[in-house]
Design a protein around this motif. Structure first.
Motif, PDB file in Angstrom:
ATOM      1  N   ALA A   1       0.745  -1.380   0.144  1.00 56.40           N
ATOM      2  CA  ALA A   1      -0.002   0.067   0.080  1.00 56.40           C
ATOM      3  C   ALA A   1       0.761   1.128   0.103  1.00 56.40           C
ATOM      4  CB  ALA A   1      -1.080   0.166   1.314  1.00 56.40           C
ATOM      5  N   ALA A   2       2.118   1.289   0.516  1.00 60.31           N
ATOM      6  CA  ALA A   2       2.837   2.411   0.722  1.00 60.31           C
ATOM      7  C   ALA A   2       3.477   2.694  -0.746  1.00 60.31           C
ATOM      8  CB  ALA A   2       4.024   2.156   1.431  1.00 60.31           C
ATOM      9  N   ILE A   3       3.434   1.891  -1.730  1.00 59.55           N
ATOM     10  CA  ILE A   3       3.766   2.452  -3.067  1.00 59.55           C
ATOM     11  C   ILE A   3       3.317   3.459  -3.775  1.00 59.55           C
ATOM     12  CG2 ILE A   3       3.963   1.495  -5.415  1.00 59.55           C
ATOM     13  CD1 ILE A   3       5.951   0.059  -3.661  1.00 59.55           C
ATOM     14  N   ALA A   4       1.889   3.627  -3.213  1.00 60.49           N
ATOM     15  CA  ALA A   4       0.881   4.535  -3.802  1.00 60.49           C
ATOM     16  C   ALA A   4       1.392   6.057  -3.147  1.00 60.49           C
ATOM     17  CB  ALA A   4      -0.405   4.373  -3.280  1.00 60.49           C
ATOM     18  N   TYR A   5       2.265   6.131  -2.343  1.00 56.28           N
ATOM     19  CA  TYR A   5       2.734   7.451  -1.853  1.00 56.28           C
ATOM     20  C   TYR A   5       4.015   7.881  -2.437  1.00 56.28           C
ATOM     21  CZ  TYR A   5      -0.825   6.687   1.829  1.00 56.28           C
ATOM     22  OH  TYR A   5      -2.177   6.664   2.433  1.00 56.28           O
ATOM     23  N   ILE A   6       4.488   6.954  -3.108  1.00 54.67           N
ATOM     24  CA  ILE A   6       5.888   7.402  -3.627  1.00 54.67           C
ATOM     25  C   ILE A   6       5.788   8.672  -4.835  1.00 54.67           C
ATOM     26  CG2 ILE A   6       8.032   6.712  -5.068  1.00 54.67           C
ATOM     27  CD1 ILE A   6       7.433   3.921  -3.898  1.00 54.67           C
TER      28      ILE A   6
ATOM     29  N   TYR B   1       9.545   9.182   3.501  1.00 53.85           N
ATOM     30  CA  TYR B   1      10.162   8.208   4.120  1.00 53.85           C
ATOM     31  C   TYR B   1       9.338   7.003   4.648  1.00 53.85           C
ATOM     32  CZ  TYR B   1      13.062   5.937   8.010  1.00 53.85           C
ATOM     33  OH  TYR B   1      13.728   5.054   8.791  1.00 53.85           O
ATOM     34  N   VAL B   2       9.865   5.837   4.223  1.00 54.55           N
ATOM     35  CA  VAL B   2       8.933   4.809   4.607  1.00 54.55           C
ATOM     36  C   VAL B   2       9.800   3.799   5.389  1.00 54.55           C
ATOM     37  CG1 VAL B   2       7.835   2.618   3.521  1.00 54.55           C
ATOM     38  CG2 VAL B   2       7.815   4.803   2.168  1.00 54.55           C
ATOM     39  N   ASP B   3       8.743   3.406   6.444  1.00 56.37           N
ATOM     40  CA  ASP B   3       9.647   2.524   7.694  1.00 56.37           C
ATOM     41  C   ASP B   3       8.386   2.062   8.464  1.00 56.37           C
ATOM     42  OD1 ASP B   3      11.579   1.467   9.277  1.00 56.37           O
ATOM     43  OD2 ASP B   3      12.406   3.043  10.047  1.00 56.37           O
TER      44      ASP B   3
ATOM     45  N   SER C   1      12.898  14.152   6.247  1.00 53.18           N
ATOM     46  CA  SER C   1      12.002  14.026   5.301  1.00 53.18           C
ATOM     47  C   SER C   1      10.651  14.759   5.606  1.00 53.18           C
ATOM     48  CB  SER C   1      11.715  12.517   5.234  1.00 53.18           C
ATOM     49  OG  SER C   1      12.684  11.639   5.028  1.00 53.18           O
ATOM     50  N   THR C   2      10.120  15.043   4.489  1.00 56.62           N
ATOM     51  CA  THR C   2       8.640  15.832   4.649  1.00 56.62           C
ATOM     52  C   THR C   2       7.685  14.853   5.385  1.00 56.62           C
ATOM     53  OG1 THR C   2       9.334  16.972   2.672  1.00 56.62           O
ATOM     54  CG2 THR C   2       6.877  17.340   3.279  1.00 56.62           C
ATOM     55  N   ALA C   3       7.499  13.610   4.825  1.00 52.74           N
ATOM     56  CA  ALA C   3       6.649  12.753   5.226  1.00 52.74           C
ATOM     57  C   ALA C   3       6.941  11.329   5.672  1.00 52.74           C
ATOM     58  CB  ALA C   3       5.274  12.564   3.961  1.00 52.74           C
ATOM     59  N   TRP C   4       6.780  10.730   6.674  1.00 46.03           N
ATOM     60  CA  TRP C   4       6.991   9.435   7.039  1.00 46.03           C
ATOM     61  C   TRP C   4       5.636   8.569   6.974  1.00 46.03           C
ATOM     62  CZ3 TRP C   4       8.030   7.704  12.928  1.00 46.03           C
ATOM     63  CH2 TRP C   4       8.093   6.448  12.849  1.00 46.03           C
ATOM     64  N   VAL C   5       5.599   7.755   6.011  1.00 47.32           N
ATOM     65  CA  VAL C   5       4.654   6.453   5.944  1.00 47.32           C
ATOM     66  C   VAL C   5       4.839   5.381   6.833  1.00 47.32           C
ATOM     67  CG1 VAL C   5       3.232   5.278   4.336  1.00 47.32           C
ATOM     68  CG2 VAL C   5       3.581   7.599   3.575  1.00 47.32           C
ATOM     69  N   CYS C   6       4.369   5.180   7.976  1.00 47.97           N
ATOM     70  CA  CYS C   6       4.916   4.169   8.681  1.00 47.97           C
ATOM     71  C   CYS C   6       3.925   2.759   8.326  1.00 47.97           C
ATOM     72  CB  CYS C   6       4.445   4.370  10.185  1.00 47.97           C
ATOM     73  SG  CYS C   6       5.188   3.331  11.289  1.00 47.97           S
ATOM     74  N   ILE C   7       4.562   1.570   7.884  1.00 49.87           N
ATOM     75  CA  ILE C   7       4.031   0.608   7.673  1.00 49.87           C
ATOM     76  C   ILE C   7       4.095  -0.455   8.471  1.00 49.87           C
ATOM     77  CG2 ILE C   7       4.215   0.827   5.174  1.00 49.87           C
ATOM     78  CD1 ILE C   7       6.729  -0.846   4.914  1.00 49.87           C
ATOM     79  N   VAL C   8       2.911  -1.173   9.115  1.00 52.89           N
ATOM     80  CA  VAL C   8       2.845  -1.971   9.982  1.00 52.89           C
ATOM     81  C   VAL C   8       1.952  -3.103   9.916  1.00 52.89           C
ATOM     82  CG1 VAL C   8       3.993  -0.520  11.985  1.00 52.89           C
ATOM     83  CG2 VAL C   8       1.430  -0.661  11.625  1.00 52.89           C
ATOM     84  N   ASP C   9       2.258  -4.369  10.615  1.00 51.52           N
ATOM     85  CA  ASP C   9       0.938  -5.291  10.539  1.00 51.52           C
ATOM     86  C   ASP C   9       0.152  -4.716  11.943  1.00 51.52           C
ATOM     87  OD1 ASP C   9       1.782  -7.089  13.257  1.00 51.52           O
ATOM     88  OD2 ASP C   9       3.615  -6.772  12.234  1.00 51.52           O
ATOM     89  N   ASP C  10      -0.986  -5.582  11.906  1.00 49.22           N
ATOM     90  CA  ASP C  10      -1.971  -5.187  12.894  1.00 49.22           C
ATOM     91  C   ASP C  10      -1.555  -5.348  14.434  1.00 49.22           C
ATOM     92  OD1 ASP C  10      -2.486  -7.690  12.706  1.00 49.22           O
ATOM     93  OD2 ASP C  10      -4.554  -7.146  12.027  1.00 49.22           O
TER      94      ASP C  10
ATOM     95  N   ARG D   1       9.434  13.089  18.746  1.00 46.75           N
ATOM     96  CA  ARG D   1       9.716  14.473  18.068  1.00 46.75           C
ATOM     97  C   ARG D   1       9.254  14.471  16.711  1.00 46.75           C
ATOM     98  NH1 ARG D   1      15.046  14.526  19.068  1.00 46.75           N
ATOM     99  NH2 ARG D   1      14.776  14.366  20.965  1.00 46.75           N
ATOM    100  N   ARG D   2       9.702  13.304  15.760  1.00 42.58           N
ATOM    101  CA  ARG D   2       9.539  13.125  14.631  1.00 42.58           C
ATOM    102  C   ARG D   2       8.442  11.653  14.360  1.00 42.58           C
ATOM    103  NH1 ARG D   2       7.489  13.113  10.363  1.00 42.58           N
ATOM    104  NH2 ARG D   2       8.421  13.494   8.636  1.00 42.58           N
ATOM    105  N   ARG D   3       7.121  12.157  14.518  1.00 45.91           N
ATOM    106  CA  ARG D   3       6.196  11.236  14.381  1.00 45.91           C
ATOM    107  C   ARG D   3       5.821  10.876  13.076  1.00 45.91           C
ATOM    108  NH1 ARG D   3       1.080  13.691  16.798  1.00 45.91           N
ATOM    109  NH2 ARG D   3       1.785  15.751  15.864  1.00 45.91           N
ATOM    110  N   ALA D   4       5.105   9.935  12.930  1.00 47.88           N
ATOM    111  CA  ALA D   4       4.735   9.230  11.625  1.00 47.88           C
ATOM    112  C   ALA D   4       3.784  10.087  11.043  1.00 47.88           C
ATOM    113  CB  ALA D   4       4.211   7.855  11.614  1.00 47.88           C
ATOM    114  N   ASP D   5       3.681  10.518   9.884  1.00 44.67           N
ATOM    115  CA  ASP D   5       2.365  11.339   9.103  1.00 44.67           C
ATOM    116  C   ASP D   5       1.379  10.584   8.675  1.00 44.67           C
ATOM    117  OD1 ASP D   5       3.599  14.012   9.217  1.00 44.67           O
ATOM    118  OD2 ASP D   5       5.189  12.742   8.094  1.00 44.67           O
ATOM    119  N   VAL D   6       1.671   9.155   8.239  1.00 46.72           N
ATOM    120  CA  VAL D   6       0.256   8.338   7.713  1.00 46.72           C
ATOM    121  C   VAL D   6       0.918   7.034   8.602  1.00 46.72           C
ATOM    122  CG1 VAL D   6      -0.685   6.827   5.910  1.00 46.72           C
ATOM    123  CG2 VAL D   6       0.193   9.441   5.725  1.00 46.72           C
TER     124      VAL D   6
END
Ligand code: 5RP
Length: 230
Positions: free
Chosen positions: A14-19, A81-83, A112-121, A203-208
Motif C-alpha cells: 500500500a505504501a507504493i502509492a505514496y511514492i 520516508y517509509v519505515d 523527510s517531509t512525510a513518514w509513511v509508517c508500515i506495520v502489521d496489526d 519528536r518526529r512522528r509518523a504522518d500516515v
C-alpha cells in the motif's frame, strides 16, 4: 504465509502509492521494509535512487536496481520516508530500533517531509511501552554511566547480547519506562551523555500509518486527526 507476514506485506504494498514520481526516497529497516523494497522492484514505481538506513537495506535496494544516495548528498527534505515500527500509537509516536537501526532511521525520518509508517496489526497500541522496550544505541565506553542513568529514570536496562549496530556500538533495551509523555522521555534519554539515540520517535512522528491485516486489507490512519481513519 503466517499472519503477521500477510499484514506486513499488505501495508508495504500500500505504501507504493505514496511514492512521488522521480523522488529520492528514504527507506527504513526491518522485515516490513523488506516487503516494501520487494514491492518497489515488482511495481515499476520508478524509484531509481534512495537513502538507506542500514547496511541490510542498502544491500536489498541494490538488489532491486536502486542506487544509493548518502543523506548528506541528497536534496532535503526528502519527499518521503517509509519505515516500520515496533509499536506505534494513534498520534503517530513510535518505538523503533528492534533491528538496531534507529539512529540512522531517526536522521533520515527527520530529514523527510512525510513518514509513511508500515506495520502489521500487532503494532498499534493505545500507549507506547506496552510490549516493546526502548532501545538505546550507546557509546561502548559509556555503558556503565548510561545503565545507571536509565535506572534512575525508572527503567530496567538490558544489554542486547552479541549484537552491535552498523556503527559498531552496543544496544541497551530499556524495559519498564513510564512513557505517558513519550516526547519528554525521548528528550531525557537523549540528554544522557553516551546515548547516541533512543528508539522513541515522538519528536518526529509518523504522518500516515498503514496497518496491514491478515486478510490483506489495509487500514489508513492519519495521526494528526487523533486516530480518525479512512
Ligand atoms: C529497525 C526498526 C524496525 O522498523 C522495527 O524493528 C520493525 O521491524 P519489523 O518490520 O521487522 O517488524 O525500527 O530498527
Amino acid at each position: 504465509m503466517i499472519t503477521a507476514e500477510a499484514g506486513k506485506r499488505a501495508a508495504a504494498v500500500a505504501a507504493i502509492a505514496y511514492i512521488p514520481p522521480g523522488a529520492v526516497i528514504g527507506v527504513g529497516t526491518g522485515s516490513t521494509v523488506t516487503y516494501f523494497i520487494d514491492a518497489i522492484g515488482e511495481s515499476g514505481a520508478g524509484v531509481t535512487r534512495a537513502v538507506a538506513t542500514s547496511i541490510d537495506t542498502e544491500q536489498r535496494l541494490r538488489r532491486v536496481g536502486i542506487s544509493l544516495v548518502a543523506l548528506e548528498d541528497a536534496d532535503k527534505p526528502l519527499a518521503l520516508y517509509v519505515d516500520g515500527a515496533d509499536e506505534i500509537d494513534f498520534l503517530g509516536r513510535a518505538i523503533k530500533g528492534g533491528g538496531g537501526a534507529h539512529t540512522r532511521e531517526k536522521r533520515v525520518a527527520s530529514a523527510s517531509t512525510a513518514w509513511v509508517c508500515i506495520v502489521d496489526d500487532g503494532k498499534p497500541v493505545d500507549h507506547l511501552g506496552i510490549r516493546a522496550p526502548v532501545p538505546l544505541e550507546v557509546e561502548s565506553t559509556a555503558l556503565t554511566e548510561v545503565v545507571a542513568a536509565v535506572t534512575a529514570l525508572g527503567g530496567s536496562p538490558e544489554l542486547r547480547a552479541r549484537i552491535l549496530t552498523d556503527s559498531g556500538n552496543p544496544l541497551v533495551d530499556v524495559h519498564g519506562l513510564d512513557l505517558f509523555d513519550p516526547l519528554r522521555m525521548e528528550d531525557a534519554l537523549e540528554a544522557i551523555p553516551g546515548v547516541i539515540a533512543c528508539g522513541i520517535f515522538a519528536r518526529r512522528r509518523a504522518d500516515v500509518i498503514l496497518v496491514g491485516r491478515e486478510d490483506g486489507s489495509v487500514l489508513t490512519l492519519i495521526p494528526n486527526d487523533e486516530g480518525s481513519s479512512r
